[in-house]
Design a protein around this motif. Structure first.
Motif, PDB file in Angstrom:
ATOM      1  N   GLU A   1       0.811  -1.411   0.042  1.00 45.44           N
ATOM      2  CA  GLU A   1      -0.132  -0.144  -0.051  1.00 45.44           C
ATOM      3  C   GLU A   1       1.540   1.360   0.342  1.00 45.44           C
ATOM      4  O   GLU A   1       1.434   1.474   0.784  1.00 45.44           O
ATOM      5  CB  GLU A   1      -0.966   0.006   1.443  1.00 45.44           C
ATOM      6  CG  GLU A   1      -1.766   1.055   1.095  1.00 45.44           C
ATOM      7  CD  GLU A   1      -2.130   1.405   2.667  1.00 45.44           C
ATOM      8  OE1 GLU A   1      -2.630   2.054   3.784  1.00 45.44           O
ATOM      9  OE2 GLU A   1      -3.013  -0.214   2.924  1.00 45.44           O
ATOM     10  N   VAL A   2       1.294   2.206  -1.002  1.00 43.64           N
ATOM     11  CA  VAL A   2       1.399   2.860  -0.666  1.00 43.64           C
ATOM     12  C   VAL A   2       1.428   4.156   0.348  1.00 43.64           C
ATOM     13  O   VAL A   2       3.028   4.974   0.671  1.00 43.64           O
ATOM     14  CB  VAL A   2       1.268   3.571  -2.496  1.00 43.64           C
ATOM     15  CG1 VAL A   2       1.753   4.999  -2.232  1.00 43.64           C
ATOM     16  CG2 VAL A   2       1.645   2.820  -3.702  1.00 43.64           C
ATOM     17  N   ALA A   3       0.340   4.685   0.789  1.00 43.27           N
ATOM     18  CA  ALA A   3      -0.045   4.728   1.372  1.00 43.27           C
ATOM     19  C   ALA A   3       0.866   5.500   2.743  1.00 43.27           C
ATOM     20  O   ALA A   3       1.136   5.453   3.469  1.00 43.27           O
ATOM     21  CB  ALA A   3      -2.373   5.233   2.070  1.00 43.27           C
ATOM     22  N   GLU A   4       0.863   3.146   2.771  1.00 41.99           N
ATOM     23  CA  GLU A   4       1.693   3.029   4.068  1.00 41.99           C
ATOM     24  C   GLU A   4       3.655   3.212   4.397  1.00 41.99           C
ATOM     25  O   GLU A   4       3.857   3.123   5.297  1.00 41.99           O
ATOM     26  CB  GLU A   4       1.241   1.485   4.786  1.00 41.99           C
ATOM     27  CG  GLU A   4       1.423   0.726   5.660  1.00 41.99           C
ATOM     28  CD  GLU A   4       1.272   0.898   6.747  1.00 41.99           C
ATOM     29  OE1 GLU A   4       2.324   0.312   7.600  1.00 41.99           O
ATOM     30  OE2 GLU A   4       0.506   1.770   6.722  1.00 41.99           O
ATOM     31  N   ILE A   5       3.438   2.642   2.753  1.00 47.49           N
ATOM     32  CA  ILE A   5       4.948   2.986   2.387  1.00 47.49           C
ATOM     33  C   ILE A   5       5.220   4.357   2.645  1.00 47.49           C
ATOM     34  O   ILE A   5       6.761   4.613   2.996  1.00 47.49           O
ATOM     35  CB  ILE A   5       5.184   2.378   1.337  1.00 47.49           C
ATOM     36  CG1 ILE A   5       4.838   1.121   1.304  1.00 47.49           C
ATOM     37  CG2 ILE A   5       7.200   2.128   0.731  1.00 47.49           C
ATOM     38  CD1 ILE A   5       4.666   0.142  -0.030  1.00 47.49           C
ATOM     39  N   CYS A   6       5.088   5.351   1.528  1.00 44.55           N
ATOM     40  CA  CYS A   6       5.490   7.240   1.378  1.00 44.55           C
ATOM     41  C   CYS A   6       4.255   7.407   0.956  1.00 44.55           C
ATOM     42  O   CYS A   6       4.018   8.539   0.080  1.00 44.55           O
ATOM     43  CB  CYS A   6       6.619   6.694   0.328  1.00 44.55           C
ATOM     44  SG  CYS A   6       5.778   5.506  -1.166  1.00 44.55           S
ATOM     45  N   GLY A   7       2.892   7.631   2.174  1.00 48.88           N
ATOM     46  CA  GLY A   7       1.803   8.261   1.848  1.00 48.88           C
ATOM     47  C   GLY A   7       2.155   9.743   2.741  1.00 48.88           C
ATOM     48  O   GLY A   7       2.756  10.228   3.639  1.00 48.88           O
ATOM     49  N   ILE A   8       1.033  10.178   2.293  1.00 47.35           N
ATOM     50  CA  ILE A   8       0.525  12.144   2.718  1.00 47.35           C
ATOM     51  C   ILE A   8       0.766  11.674   4.274  1.00 47.35           C
ATOM     52  O   ILE A   8       1.513  12.836   4.905  1.00 47.35           O
ATOM     53  CB  ILE A   8      -0.222  12.787   1.334  1.00 47.35           C
ATOM     54  CG1 ILE A   8       0.138  14.162   2.136  1.00 47.35           C
ATOM     55  CG2 ILE A   8      -1.255  11.908   2.557  1.00 47.35           C
ATOM     56  CD1 ILE A   8      -0.818  15.091   0.522  1.00 47.35           C
ATOM     57  N   LYS A   9       0.499  11.018   4.608  1.00 43.73           N
ATOM     58  CA  LYS A   9      -0.006  10.939   6.138  1.00 43.73           C
ATOM     59  C   LYS A   9       1.519  11.444   6.794  1.00 43.73           C
ATOM     60  O   LYS A   9       0.712  11.577   7.933  1.00 43.73           O
ATOM     61  CB  LYS A   9      -1.041   9.631   6.734  1.00 43.73           C
ATOM     62  CG  LYS A   9       0.134   8.487   6.689  1.00 43.73           C
ATOM     63  CD  LYS A   9      -0.557   7.241   7.048  1.00 43.73           C
ATOM     64  CE  LYS A   9      -0.177   5.975   6.888  1.00 43.73           C
ATOM     65  NZ  LYS A   9      -0.507   4.796   7.744  1.00 43.73           N
ATOM     66  N   TYR A  10       2.358  11.082   6.318  1.00 39.19           N
ATOM     67  CA  TYR A  10       3.228  11.151   7.153  1.00 39.19           C
ATOM     68  C   TYR A  10       4.475  12.653   7.301  1.00 39.19           C
ATOM     69  O   TYR A  10       5.186  12.732   8.093  1.00 39.19           O
ATOM     70  CB  TYR A  10       4.922   9.467   6.350  1.00 39.19           C
ATOM     71  CG  TYR A  10       4.463   8.777   6.610  1.00 39.19           C
ATOM     72  CD1 TYR A  10       4.195   8.052   7.380  1.00 39.19           C
ATOM     73  CD2 TYR A  10       3.760   7.045   5.522  1.00 39.19           C
ATOM     74  CE1 TYR A  10       3.806   6.190   7.915  1.00 39.19           C
ATOM     75  CE2 TYR A  10       4.002   6.353   5.519  1.00 39.19           C
ATOM     76  CZ  TYR A  10       3.647   5.792   6.928  1.00 39.19           C
ATOM     77  OH  TYR A  10       3.468   4.602   7.639  1.00 39.19           O
TER      78      TYR A  10
ATOM     79  N   VAL B   1      -2.440   1.833  -4.997  1.00 40.30           N
ATOM     80  CA  VAL B   1      -1.313   3.020  -4.602  1.00 40.30           C
ATOM     81  C   VAL B   1      -2.536   4.516  -4.693  1.00 40.30           C
ATOM     82  O   VAL B   1      -2.348   5.265  -4.465  1.00 40.30           O
ATOM     83  CB  VAL B   1      -1.417   3.632  -6.545  1.00 40.30           C
ATOM     84  CG1 VAL B   1      -0.933   2.339  -6.745  1.00 40.30           C
ATOM     85  CG2 VAL B   1      -2.961   3.233  -6.833  1.00 40.30           C
ATOM     86  N   GLY B   2      -3.310   4.845  -3.591  1.00 39.77           N
ATOM     87  CA  GLY B   2      -4.028   5.423  -3.306  1.00 39.77           C
ATOM     88  C   GLY B   2      -3.261   5.968  -2.013  1.00 39.77           C
ATOM     89  O   GLY B   2      -2.475   6.047  -1.582  1.00 39.77           O
ATOM     90  N   GLY B   3      -3.614   7.769  -1.594  1.00 41.43           N
ATOM     91  CA  GLY B   3      -2.856   8.234  -0.137  1.00 41.43           C
ATOM     92  C   GLY B   3      -1.791   9.264  -0.600  1.00 41.43           C
ATOM     93  O   GLY B   3      -0.505   8.918   0.894  1.00 41.43           O
ATOM     94  N   SER B   4      -0.714   9.193  -1.291  1.00 41.56           N
ATOM     95  CA  SER B   4       0.512   9.018  -1.906  1.00 41.56           C
ATOM     96  C   SER B   4       0.939  10.552  -1.264  1.00 41.56           C
ATOM     97  O   SER B   4      -0.184  11.646  -1.766  1.00 41.56           O
ATOM     98  CB  SER B   4       1.094   8.936  -3.253  1.00 41.56           C
ATOM     99  OG  SER B   4       0.519   9.810  -4.287  1.00 41.56           O
ATOM    100  N   ALA B   5       1.987  10.804  -1.086  1.00 38.35           N
ATOM    101  CA  ALA B   5       2.302  12.234  -0.860  1.00 38.35           C
ATOM    102  C   ALA B   5       2.882  13.366  -2.206  1.00 38.35           C
ATOM    103  O   ALA B   5       2.891  14.158  -2.406  1.00 38.35           O
ATOM    104  CB  ALA B   5       3.752  12.336   0.541  1.00 38.35           C
ATOM    105  N   SER B   6       3.076  12.302  -2.769  1.00 39.33           N
ATOM    106  CA  SER B   6       4.950  12.282  -4.342  1.00 39.33           C
ATOM    107  C   SER B   6       3.436  13.081  -5.834  1.00 39.33           C
ATOM    108  O   SER B   6       2.545  12.675  -6.073  1.00 39.33           O
ATOM    109  CB  SER B   6       5.758  11.712  -4.491  1.00 39.33           C
ATOM    110  OG  SER B   6       5.623   9.822  -4.496  1.00 39.33           O
ATOM    111  N   ILE B   7       4.547  13.420  -6.222  1.00 37.61           N
ATOM    112  CA  ILE B   7       3.831  13.736  -7.777  1.00 37.61           C
ATOM    113  C   ILE B   7       5.242  13.771  -8.634  1.00 37.61           C
ATOM    114  O   ILE B   7       5.533  14.105  -9.551  1.00 37.61           O
ATOM    115  CB  ILE B   7       3.317  15.261  -7.922  1.00 37.61           C
ATOM    116  CG1 ILE B   7       2.382  15.303  -9.258  1.00 37.61           C
ATOM    117  CG2 ILE B   7       4.267  16.410  -7.003  1.00 37.61           C
ATOM    118  CD1 ILE B   7       1.147  16.012  -9.769  1.00 37.61           C
ATOM    119  N   ASP B   8       5.537  12.334  -8.595  1.00 41.75           N
ATOM    120  CA  ASP B   8       7.341  12.752  -9.470  1.00 41.75           C
ATOM    121  C   ASP B   8       6.865  11.751 -10.170  1.00 41.75           C
ATOM    122  O   ASP B   8       8.081  11.001 -11.034  1.00 41.75           O
ATOM    123  CB  ASP B   8       8.426  11.464  -8.650  1.00 41.75           C
ATOM    124  CG  ASP B   8       8.431  11.071  -7.644  1.00 41.75           C
ATOM    125  OD1 ASP B   8       7.146  10.289  -8.039  1.00 41.75           O
ATOM    126  OD2 ASP B   8       8.840  10.182  -6.707  1.00 41.75           O
TER     127      ASP B   8
END
Length: 378
Positions: free
Chosen positions: A86-95, A129-136
């Motif tokens: 889960e992207v949110a769990e790995i590198c998500g915006i919540k962090y 893939v939801g909840g990501s922090a990046s736009i790379d």
């Protein structure tokens, strides 16, 4: 009478389990028979939903969105032949805890996670893939796998959008080697919570740039960087399309996984509805209690709510809709198209956004009690 609770999280305030507990207590108080299932859309809470389906939770160490190491959960199917991250769990915006860093946030941790997991030779890999922090554009995935992305001077670019703006060349030789080493014949699926493409007016930069911290000018910069990234990537995979559905998910992670590793992009909500027991449990004349944190135009483009509403209409079931808040136009459309008998909104409590987020559990219970109507379940 019988009721089925099938809900996704209210992002930032309530998990699936918390909502189910509040609603179950309400129904038990009124002596209404009920059952529940956890649902997700490929975003935050996907691993939690899978563990409720008897997948085994495991832990790994990866880089967060700003390259800080932390523990992240992933899940393995009961049969042991499928794995989900889960992207949110790995590198998500919540962090980021509200301190958005769109030019520095990276998807690098996902590349590290896949490099750790996939030597285990799973038959199928699911990337929520939801909840990501990046736009790379998913560039960080390559960097996390040890695949160089270089600038015009042949130097490795930094992670994040700032590096993407300088990207000029990808080490395709290492990419081909890593692709074979990690994925082999394994099936690879991206479970997306949106149908938006990478580029254009409905693309990653313009649709999600603001929530990741970009100004309007920043969104233009990001769009230009993603267009350049598309051209570079096309040298590796000439078949890629600018407006392919779902490639804009998670700031372009969907694009990178599809372009470089051949992943199929599928609706996360459709996957979880099929994987769960919803179709078996929801029968004619029942009441379905479902919802999401914010009902707006994005509800119609990949979120979990829509397939559940369609199923309720198909089964001639009633729907009680729960949400934190709702856009009036979208709500009118849903009421017209689907058998919605009631709507419970946390925002109707009159509290401000900060109170709603901090006291969401109590407010949901209060709103259910104060809004209760027998026709919801009759």
């Amino acid at each position: 009478m019988s009721v089925l609770i099938a809900v996704d999280k209210f992002k930032g305030s309530l998990s699936q389990s918390e909502i189910i507990e509040v609603v179950s207590n309400f129904l038990s108080h009124h002596q209404i028979e009920h059952s529940s299932v956890h649902i997700a859309d490929g975003g935050d809470g996907s691993i939690d939903a899978l563990t409720q389906l008897r997948w085994q939770r495991k832990t790994m160490t990866v880089s967060g969105p700003l390259n800080n190491e932390h523990k992240a959960d992933y899940a393995v199917s009961p049969e042991g032949n499928r794995v989900a991250v889960e992207v949110a769990e790995i590198c998500g915006i919540k962090y980021l805890q509200g301190n958005l860093r769109p030019y520095l946030a990276s998807s690098r941790g996902l590349g590290e996670a896949l490099s750790q997991i996939l030597p285990s030779n799973f038959q199928e890999t699911l990337i929520c893939v939801g909840g990501s922090a990046s736009i790379d554009g998913g560039m960080g995935i390559l960097q996390g796998m040890g695949i160089s992305v270089l600038d015009r001077n042949g130097k490795s670019v930094q992670p994040g959008l700032a590096g993407l703006e300088k990207a000029f060349e990808i080490d395709f030789k290492t990419l081909v080697s890593k692709r074979e080493e990690l994925f082999g014949d394994s099936s690879l699926k991206v479970l997306s919570d949106t149908s938006f493409p990478l580029l254009g007016i409905h693309g990653a930069a313009r649709s999600f740039g603001r929530q990741k911290g970009l100004t309007r000018f920043g969104q233009i910069r990001a769009e230009l960087a993603l267009r350049r990234w598309f051209r570079i990537s096309k040298e590796f995979n000439p078949q890629i399309e600018k407006k392919k559905t779902g490639t804009g998910s998670a700031g372009g992670i969907g694009f990178a996984m599809n372009t470089f590793f051949g992943a199929n992009i599928e609706s996360g909500s459709d996957f979880f509805v099929a994987e769960s027991r919803v179709r078996k449990l929801l029968t004619e004349k029942m009441t379905l209690i479902t919802g999401e944190g914010r009902i707006d135009s994005t509800t119609l483009s990949g979120k979990t709510l829509l397939p559940l509403l369609k199923l309720a209409r198909e089964r001639n079931s009633r729907v009680l809709l729960l949400c934190g808040s709702a856009d009036a136009t979208t709500l009118r459309y849903l009421r017209k198209e689907f058998p919605i008998v009631g709507v419970v909104k946390l925002s109707d409590s009159g509290e401000g956004i900060e109170v709603l987020m901090n006291r969401a559990r109590e407010i949901l219970a209060e709103q259910l009690d104060s809004s209760y109507q027998k026709r919801w379940f009759a």
